[in-house]
Design a protein around this motif. Structure first.
Motif, mmCIF file in Angstrom:
data_model
loop_
_atom_site.group_PDB
_atom_site.id
_atom_site.type_symbol
_atom_site.label_atom_id
_atom_site.label_comp_id
_atom_site.label_asym_id
_atom_site.label_seq_id
_atom_site.Cartn_x
_atom_site.Cartn_y
_atom_site.Cartn_z
ATOM 1 N N ARG A 117 6.592 -0.909 -14.557
ATOM 2 C CA ARG A 117 5.425 -0.030 -14.325
ATOM 3 C C ARG A 117 5.872 1.374 -13.921
ATOM 4 O O ARG A 117 5.257 2.367 -14.303
ATOM 5 C CB ARG A 117 4.525 -0.630 -13.236
ATOM 6 C CG ARG A 117 3.466 -1.555 -13.842
ATOM 7 C CD ARG A 117 2.464 -1.979 -12.807
ATOM 8 N NE ARG A 117 2.894 -3.190 -12.130
ATOM 9 C CZ ARG A 117 2.743 -3.420 -10.822
ATOM 10 N NH1 ARG A 117 2.213 -2.522 -10.043
ATOM 11 N NH2 ARG A 117 3.139 -4.559 -10.296
ATOM 12 N N THR A 118 6.942 1.445 -13.159
ATOM 13 C CA THR A 118 7.422 2.767 -12.745
ATOM 14 C C THR A 118 8.013 3.524 -13.942
ATOM 15 O O THR A 118 7.848 4.741 -14.051
ATOM 16 C CB THR A 118 8.456 2.628 -11.597
ATOM 17 O OG1 THR A 118 7.925 1.718 -10.638
ATOM 18 C CG2 THR A 118 8.732 3.959 -10.936
ATOM 19 N N HIS A 119 8.692 2.805 -14.857
ATOM 20 C CA HIS A 119 9.181 3.472 -16.078
ATOM 21 C C HIS A 119 8.014 4.089 -16.850
ATOM 22 O O HIS A 119 8.103 5.213 -17.341
ATOM 23 C CB HIS A 119 9.890 2.470 -17.007
ATOM 24 C CG HIS A 119 11.235 2.018 -16.509
ATOM 25 N ND1 HIS A 119 12.186 2.880 -16.026
ATOM 26 C CD2 HIS A 119 11.790 0.774 -16.436
ATOM 27 C CE1 HIS A 119 13.268 2.183 -15.683
ATOM 28 N NE2 HIS A 119 13.043 0.917 -15.910
ATOM 29 N N VAL A 120 6.913 3.325 -16.960
ATOM 30 C CA VAL A 120 5.732 3.826 -17.690
ATOM 31 C C VAL A 120 5.246 5.127 -17.044
ATOM 32 O O VAL A 120 4.939 6.102 -17.718
ATOM 33 C CB VAL A 120 4.590 2.771 -17.699
ATOM 34 C CG1 VAL A 120 3.310 3.359 -18.279
ATOM 35 C CG2 VAL A 120 5.008 1.538 -18.493
ATOM 36 N N ALA A 121 5.204 5.122 -15.719
ATOM 37 C CA ALA A 121 4.703 6.305 -15.017
ATOM 38 C C ALA A 121 5.636 7.506 -15.166
ATOM 39 O O ALA A 121 5.193 8.647 -15.137
ATOM 40 C CB ALA A 121 4.515 5.964 -13.536
ATOM 41 N N GLU A 122 6.929 7.246 -15.340
ATOM 42 C CA GLU A 122 7.910 8.340 -15.324
ATOM 43 C C GLU A 122 8.292 8.883 -16.694
ATOM 44 O O GLU A 122 8.620 10.052 -16.853
ATOM 45 C CB GLU A 122 9.216 7.858 -14.648
ATOM 46 C CG GLU A 122 9.097 7.605 -13.166
ATOM 47 C CD GLU A 122 8.830 8.875 -12.391
ATOM 48 O OE1 GLU A 122 9.508 9.886 -12.657
ATOM 49 O OE2 GLU A 122 7.925 8.869 -11.540
ATOM 50 N N ILE A 123 8.279 8.012 -17.707
ATOM 51 C CA ILE A 123 8.998 8.377 -18.936
ATOM 52 C C ILE A 123 8.383 9.560 -19.686
ATOM 53 O O ILE A 123 9.114 10.387 -20.245
ATOM 54 C CB ILE A 123 9.186 7.144 -19.866
ATOM 55 C CG1 ILE A 123 10.224 7.513 -20.932
ATOM 56 C CG2 ILE A 123 7.890 6.699 -20.522
ATOM 57 C CD1 ILE A 123 11.089 6.407 -21.354
#
Ligand code: KG4
Ligand code: ZN
Length: 355
Positions: free
Chosen positions: A57-63
Motif C-alpha cells: 500500500r505504501t508503494h502505491v502511495a509513493e510510486i
C-alpha cells in the motif's frame, strides 16, 4: 540510451534513470541521472519487521510521485512518445513480496503500454550484482570468471559468474539469511528493525571475543551457510544480562553485538575466500544490504589483499548497497543489450525467482 529503473520488491519504493553513454560492455560510461528512493523503514519499525500488505500500500502511495519527479507527468503522454526521457524500462519482477512487486510491475507495464518502449523484468539479485558495476573503478577490473557474495535481508548466496548474466549458485544459506541473522538477533536484544546497522553501531565499542558464539558450518567443506543456530545462542547469552544492572547490561549488549557481528563475518569471509580459490576467479563482488557492514568490508578486503592479491575485490558503492532502482536499471541494460525484452501484456510478479 536511458533506462528507467523501477524497484518495489520489499520496503523501498525506488525509481531511477540511468544513462549509458557508450555501448562496449567493459568501457561503458554510466550517468545516474536520477536515483530516487522512498524508504518505509519508519513505517515498518513499529511492527518489528516488514508487513507485506503495508509495504504494497505504501508503494502505491509513493510510486506516482517518484515517477513524476524522475520523468515528469505534465503533459503525461507526449514526452514519453517523443522519447527524450527514457528509451527502455527495467522493473524488478522478483524475488520479493508478491503484492509489493506487483505495484512496480503494474507501473512499468502502464508506462510500456503508453510509451511503446521496450520493458524488461529484472531479477532483484541480479540487480544487487549489477550495483557493483555502477562503480567506475570496479568496471575497470570487471573480468570473468567472478564470484559474488550476495548478502541481504532475504538472501545469502555465493554466485559464480562465468560471463555476463550467466550465474551458478555455488553456496547458499540453508536457513536464515545473513541480514535476517542480524535482524533477529538484534530483536532478541531489544534493538529496533532493521537490526544490522544497530548491531554494527554497538559493535564499534564492543569486544568481538566477549561472547563465545558458534560459527555454523565453518568447517563444512561446502560453501553453504547456516545462521539460524545463532538466534538460540544469542538468546541464551543475553538472558542473564537482560534484567541486570544498567551499566553492566549495556556493556554486555555492546560485547554481544560485536560477537554476533564477528561470528557472521568470520563465516562469510572464510567461505568467500575458499570459493574464490576453488573457482580461480579474477574478481569478487560484495553486494546486498549486509555489505554495508564495515567489519565485513574491511576483513574481506584485507584477506583478499593478503591471500589473493591478484583477485580484484569489488564492493558496491555505499549509495547503491541498499535497495535502489539504479541497480535495477543497470541489470536491465545488461539484459536489453543481449536482446532480451518482455511482453508487457504478460509480465507478472515472480516472488520466488532464483538467479
Ligand atoms: O539488500 P537489502 O537492502 O534488502 C533486501 O533485499 O533484503 O538488505 C537489507 C538487510 C537487512 O537485514 C539489514 O539489517 C542489513 O541488510 N544491513 C546490515 C547493515 N546495513 C543493512 N547488516 C549488517 N550491517 C550493516 N551495516
Ligand atoms: Zn535487496
Amino acid at each position: 540510451m536511458r533506462v528507467l529503473g523501477i524497484e518495489t520488491s520489499c520496503d523501498e519504493t525506488a525509481v531511477s534513470v540511468l544513462e549509458i553513454a557508450k555501448h562496449k560492455a567493459q568501457s561503458v560510461k554510466l550517468i545516474v541521472r536520477k536515483n530516487l528512493v522512498s524508504s518505509q523503514i519508519d513505517i515498518h519499525q513499529k511492527y518489528g519487521g516488514v508487513v507485506p500488505e503495508v509495504a504494497a500500500r505504501t508503494h502505491v502511495a509513493e510510486i506516482v510521485a517518484l515517477l513524476d519527479e524522475a520523468i515528469g507527468s505534465n503533459p503525461p503522454l507526449s514526452p514519453l512518445r517523443k522519447g527524450g526521457i527514457f528509451d527502455a524500462i527495467a522493473v524488478t519482477s522478483g524475488p520479493g513480496l508478491a503484492t509489493a512487486l506487483r505495484v512496480g510491475i503494474e507501473a512499468g507495464r502502464v508506462l510500456a503500454m503508453l510509451s511503446g518502449k521496450p520493458i524488461v523484468g529484472v531479477n532483484h539479485l541480479e540487480g544487487h550484482i549489477a550495483s557493483a558495476w555502477l562503480n567506475e573503478e570496479n568496471r575497470k577490473h570487471w573480468e570473468y570468471p567472478m564470484l559474488a557474495l550476495v548478502v541481504s535481508g532475504g538472501h545469502t548466496e555465493l554466485v559464480l559468474m562465468k560471463r555476463m548474466c550467466a550465474y551458478k549458485i555455488v553456496g547458499q544459506t540453508r536457513d536464515d539469511a545473513a541480514g535476517e541473522a542480524f535482524d533477529k538477533t538484534a530483536k532478541l536484544m531489544g534493538l529496533p528493525y532493521p537490526g544490522g546497522p544497530q548491531i554494527a553501531k554497538l559493535a564499534l565499542e564492543g569486544d568481538p571475543a566477549g561472547f563465545d558464539l558458534p560459527r555454523p558450518m565453518f568447517n563444512d567443506p561446502s560453501f553453504d551457510f547456516s545462521f539460524s543456530g545463532l538466534k538460540t545462542a544469542v538468546r541464551l547469552a543475553w538472558e542473564p544480562w537482560e534484567r541486570g544492572p544498567v551499566e553492566r547490561r549495556e556493556k554486555a549488549k555492546r560485547d554481544l553485538a560485536a560477537s554476533v557481528q564477528q561470528a557472521i563475518v568470520d563465516v562469510l569471509v572464510k567461505k568467500t575466500i575458499e570459493a574464490a580459490k576453488k573457482y580461480k576467479v579474477k574478481g569478487v563482488l560484495l553486494v546486498g544490504g549486509v555489505s554495508a557492514n564495515e567489519a565485513l568490508r574491511t576483513l574481506l578486503a584485507s584477506r583478499f589483499s593478503q591471500h589473493m592479491p591478484g583477485v580484484a575485490f569489488l564492493p558496491s558503492d555505499k549509495m547503491y548497497i541498499t535497495d535502489n532502482a539504479a541497480m535495477i536499471a543497470a541489470a536491465g541494460w545488461w539484459r536489453l543489450s543481449k536482446g532480451e525484452q518482455h511482453d508487457w501484456k504478460k509480465m507478472e510478479a515472480k516472488p520466488e525467482w532464483g538467479l
